[in-house]
Design a protein around this motif. Structure first.
Motif, mmCIF file in Angstrom:
data_model
loop_
_atom_site.group_PDB
_atom_site.id
_atom_site.type_symbol
_atom_site.label_atom_id
_atom_site.label_comp_id
_atom_site.label_asym_id
_atom_site.label_seq_id
_atom_site.Cartn_x
_atom_site.Cartn_y
_atom_site.Cartn_z
ATOM 1 N N PRO A 119 0.814 -1.224 0.000
ATOM 2 C CA PRO A 119 0.000 0.000 0.000
ATOM 3 C C PRO A 119 0.847 1.274 0.000
ATOM 4 O O PRO A 119 0.515 2.250 -0.689
ATOM 5 C CB PRO A 119 -0.834 -0.133 1.279
ATOM 6 N N LEU A 120 1.939 1.273 0.781
ATOM 7 C CA LEU A 120 2.825 2.435 0.780
ATOM 8 C C LEU A 120 3.450 2.630 -0.590
ATOM 9 O O LEU A 120 3.480 3.751 -1.122
ATOM 10 C CB LEU A 120 3.912 2.272 1.845
ATOM 11 N N ARG A 121 3.961 1.552 -1.186
ATOM 12 C CA ARG A 121 4.552 1.637 -2.529
ATOM 13 C C ARG A 121 3.527 2.183 -3.526
ATOM 14 O O ARG A 121 3.844 3.038 -4.363
ATOM 15 C CB ARG A 121 5.040 0.263 -2.974
ATOM 16 N N GLY A 122 2.286 1.672 -3.453
ATOM 17 C CA GLY A 122 1.265 2.133 -4.377
ATOM 18 C C GLY A 122 1.031 3.631 -4.271
ATOM 19 O O GLY A 122 0.921 4.335 -5.286
ATOM 20 N N GLY A 123 0.962 4.133 -3.048
ATOM 21 C CA GLY A 123 0.766 5.564 -2.851
ATOM 22 C C GLY A 123 1.925 6.382 -3.377
ATOM 23 O O GLY A 123 1.735 7.437 -3.998
ATOM 24 N N LEU A 124 3.157 5.914 -3.144
ATOM 25 C CA LEU A 124 4.337 6.635 -3.634
ATOM 26 C C LEU A 124 4.415 6.588 -5.156
ATOM 27 O O LEU A 124 4.805 7.576 -5.794
ATOM 28 C CB LEU A 124 5.603 6.048 -3.012
ATOM 29 N N SER A 125 4.047 5.457 -5.752
ATOM 30 C CA SER A 125 4.049 5.358 -7.214
ATOM 31 C C SER A 125 3.044 6.323 -7.827
ATOM 32 O O SER A 125 3.330 7.005 -8.819
ATOM 33 C CB SER A 125 3.746 3.925 -7.656
ATOM 34 N N ARG A 126 1.860 6.409 -7.234
ATOM 35 C CA ARG A 126 0.877 7.373 -7.723
ATOM 36 C C ARG A 126 1.389 8.793 -7.536
ATOM 37 O O ARG A 126 1.244 9.654 -8.423
ATOM 38 C CB ARG A 126 -0.462 7.183 -7.007
ATOM 39 N N GLY A 127 1.996 9.049 -6.379
ATOM 40 C CA GLY A 127 2.539 10.382 -6.141
ATOM 41 C C GLY A 127 3.606 10.768 -7.150
ATOM 42 O O GLY A 127 3.659 11.915 -7.610
ATOM 43 N N HIS A 128 4.456 9.799 -7.526
ATOM 44 C CA HIS A 128 5.548 10.110 -8.449
ATOM 45 C C HIS A 128 5.032 10.342 -9.866
ATOM 46 O O HIS A 128 5.436 11.298 -10.543
ATOM 47 C CB HIS A 128 6.584 8.983 -8.433
ATOM 48 N N THR A 129 4.119 9.483 -10.320
ATOM 49 C CA THR A 129 3.554 9.681 -11.646
ATOM 50 C C THR A 129 2.797 11.008 -11.712
ATOM 51 O O THR A 129 2.922 11.772 -12.682
ATOM 52 C CB THR A 129 2.612 8.522 -12.020
ATOM 53 N N ALA A 130 2.011 11.299 -10.680
ATOM 54 C CA ALA A 130 1.266 12.560 -10.639
ATOM 55 C C ALA A 130 2.214 13.751 -10.675
ATOM 56 O O ALA A 130 1.942 14.775 -11.329
ATOM 57 C CB ALA A 130 0.391 12.606 -9.399
ATOM 58 N N CYS A 131 3.341 13.649 -9.980
ATOM 59 C CA CYS A 131 4.337 14.721 -9.961
ATOM 60 C C CYS A 131 4.862 15.004 -11.368
ATOM 61 O O CYS A 131 4.952 16.162 -11.795
ATOM 62 C CB CYS A 131 5.473 14.326 -9.022
ATOM 63 N N HIS A 132 5.200 13.956 -12.114
ATOM 64 C CA HIS A 132 5.702 14.152 -13.479
ATOM 65 C C HIS A 132 4.631 14.750 -14.383
ATOM 66 O O HIS A 132 4.909 15.656 -15.188
ATOM 67 C CB HIS A 132 6.166 12.814 -14.058
ATOM 68 N N LEU A 133 3.402 14.256 -14.269
ATOM 69 C CA LEU A 133 2.327 14.788 -15.104
ATOM 70 C C LEU A 133 2.068 16.261 -14.773
ATOM 71 O O LEU A 133 1.845 17.087 -15.674
ATOM 72 C CB LEU A 133 1.055 13.968 -14.909
ATOM 73 N N ALA A 137 2.165 19.527 -17.271
ATOM 74 C CA ALA A 137 1.030 20.434 -17.392
ATOM 75 C C ALA A 137 1.434 21.861 -17.013
ATOM 76 O O ALA A 137 0.965 22.838 -17.618
ATOM 77 C CB ALA A 137 -0.123 19.946 -16.519
ATOM 78 N N LEU A 138 2.303 21.992 -16.015
ATOM 79 C CA LEU A 138 2.812 23.312 -15.628
ATOM 80 C C LEU A 138 3.570 23.959 -16.786
ATOM 81 O O LEU A 138 3.346 25.130 -17.117
ATOM 82 C CB LEU A 138 3.720 23.172 -14.409
ATOM 83 N N ASP A 139 4.472 23.203 -17.404
ATOM 84 C CA ASP A 139 5.207 23.736 -18.557
ATOM 85 C C ASP A 139 4.253 24.216 -19.641
ATOM 86 O O ASP A 139 4.438 25.295 -20.230
ATOM 87 C CB ASP A 139 6.130 22.659 -19.139
ATOM 88 N N ALA A 140 3.218 23.417 -19.935
ATOM 89 C CA ALA A 140 2.262 23.773 -20.985
ATOM 90 C C ALA A 140 1.488 25.036 -20.623
ATOM 91 O O ALA A 140 1.259 25.906 -21.478
ATOM 92 C CB ALA A 140 1.306 22.609 -21.225
ATOM 93 N N ALA A 141 1.103 25.147 -19.352
ATOM 94 C CA ALA A 141 0.299 26.295 -18.925
ATOM 95 C C ALA A 141 1.094 27.595 -18.896
ATOM 96 O O ALA A 141 0.504 28.685 -18.950
ATOM 97 C CB ALA A 141 -0.293 26.017 -17.546
ATOM 98 N N LEU A 142 2.421 27.495 -18.814
ATOM 99 C CA LEU A 142 3.275 28.691 -18.762
ATOM 100 C C LEU A 142 3.966 28.975 -20.096
ATOM 101 O O LEU A 142 4.762 29.904 -20.191
ATOM 102 C CB LEU A 142 4.345 28.532 -17.668
ATOM 103 N N ALA A 143 3.655 28.204 -21.114
ATOM 104 C CA ALA A 143 4.411 28.262 -22.372
ATOM 105 C C ALA A 143 4.412 29.641 -23.019
ATOM 106 O O ALA A 143 5.402 30.048 -23.635
ATOM 107 C CB ALA A 143 3.876 27.222 -23.349
ATOM 108 N N ASP A 144 3.322 30.399 -22.881
ATOM 109 C CA ASP A 144 3.227 31.703 -23.561
ATOM 110 C C ASP A 144 3.926 32.820 -22.794
ATOM 111 O O ASP A 144 3.926 33.973 -23.242
ATOM 112 C CB ASP A 144 1.759 32.071 -23.774
ATOM 113 N N LEU A 145 4.520 32.514 -21.641
ATOM 114 C CA LEU A 145 5.174 33.538 -20.822
ATOM 115 C C LEU A 145 6.662 33.705 -21.133
ATOM 116 O O LEU A 145 7.347 34.494 -20.473
ATOM 117 C CB LEU A 145 5.008 33.193 -19.335
ATOM 118 N N TRP A 146 7.153 32.967 -22.123
ATOM 119 C CA TRP A 146 8.576 33.038 -22.449
ATOM 120 C C TRP A 146 8.825 34.008 -23.609
ATOM 121 O O TRP A 146 8.167 33.918 -24.638
ATOM 122 C CB TRP A 146 9.118 31.652 -22.804
ATOM 123 N N ARG A 147 9.775 34.912 -23.436
ATOM 124 C CA ARG A 147 10.123 35.892 -24.468
ATOM 125 C C ARG A 147 11.311 35.439 -25.311
ATOM 126 O O ARG A 147 11.628 36.054 -26.326
ATOM 127 C CB ARG A 147 10.465 37.238 -23.826
#
Length: 284
Positions: A119-133, A137-147
């Motif tokens: 159960p601990l491994r499962g939670g950490l695996s979900r946390g890690h995948t969610a972190c990468h995603l 998504a953060l990069d995509a949402a900020l893409a227009d802010l680069w000059r």
């Protein structure tokens, strides 16, 4: 001479057997293990916990760490390792830190069953995948802010994550990432003022992207270049926009169908520091 530890966690394994090759105080090294260790140079995902068992008894594992032995015989664990993972002149190992002193039966040559706290491994695996995603998504949402043009991430967006991230901490079903919004980022072309004026809109866009990716139930996996703890591993996910991949030493889900949702909140209370908190809700 001790060989590098063979690891099976990239395939999702939470059980396995191994032979004890070294016991140093409360740290036990096996020749093979399903346990995932925390990285001593970028400690984003905590190490696994669990149990080592044999016919003689059991021993609780409270943490799993990187370990290494130098060519001249020096043994080091975790933060005491003086070189980066893979450094020449060292053999790389997985150390299982016991909750109590090593029992008398746990000695080199003994074969044990290694059982990870699933159960601990499962939670950490979900946390890690969610972190990468969330970072994508953060990069995509900020893409227009680069000059200016800068390097891009696996989806082709300006790599804000790679340039600004200074800390990432993964926990069960989530993570907390910190990004430095300093002078160097502005010099690279990032519009920090424009970001500060539109944080709520950016957060909404990130969560919209994450909702779409979760709904896609995309496949996720870890590709390995070899069987040992020091061999390179790459996380890959088949998002609707195309396959993405990061070099990554952690563990991950097998499918985004394992999530009910992934959401983030952005905190810019300090104009020099963005804190992104990612929360994953597992599918029932």
């Amino acid at each position: 001479m001790t060989a590098a530890t063979v690891v099976t966690f990239p395939s999702g394994a939470v059980t396995g057997s191994g032979t004890v090759v070294r016991v140093e105080g409360d740290v036990v090294v096996l020749d093979a293990t399903p346990f995932h260790p925390v990285d001593h140079t970028w400690p984003d995902q905590p190490g696994d916990a669990g149990v080592l068992r044999s016919s003689s008894g059991s021993a609780a594992v409270s943490d799993t760490l990187m370990a290494a032995v130098s060519d001249d015989g020096s043994f080091a664990v975790g933060a005491d390792i003086p070189v980066k993972r893979g450094g020449q002149g060292w053999t790389w190992l997985v150390g299982h830190r016991l909750a109590d002193a090593a029992p008398a039966w746990l000695i080199p040559g003994v074969v044990v069953e290694a059982d990870v706290d699933a159960p601990l491994r499962g939670g950490l695996s979900r946390g890690h995948t969610a972190c990468h995603l969330a970072s994508l998504a953060l990069d995509a949402a900020l893409a227009d802010l680069w000059r200016k043009e800068i390097r891009v991430d696996p989806l082709g967006n300006p790599d804000f994550e790679g340039l600004a991230n200074q800390s990432s901490r993964i926990h069960a079903d989530g993570s907390v990432d910190e990004y430095r919004l300093g002078k160097s980022l502005r010099k690279a072309g990032f519009d920090s003022e424009g970001f500060a004026a539109s944080v709520a809109e950016r957060q909404a866009r990130i969560n919209e992207l994450l909702a779409g990716w979760v709904a896609s139930a995309a496949a996720s996996r870890i590709d390995v270049e070899g069987p040992t703890i020091v061999d390179r591993r790459t996380w890959r996910c088949d998002l609707p926009e195309g396959e993405v991949g990061f070099l990554c030493g952690g563990t991950h889900v097998a499918s985004l169908a394992e999530f009910a949702s992934i959401t983030v909140s952005l905190d810019l209370s300090d104009p020099q520091l963005l804190v992104m908190t990612t929360t994953a809700v597992p599918a029932q």
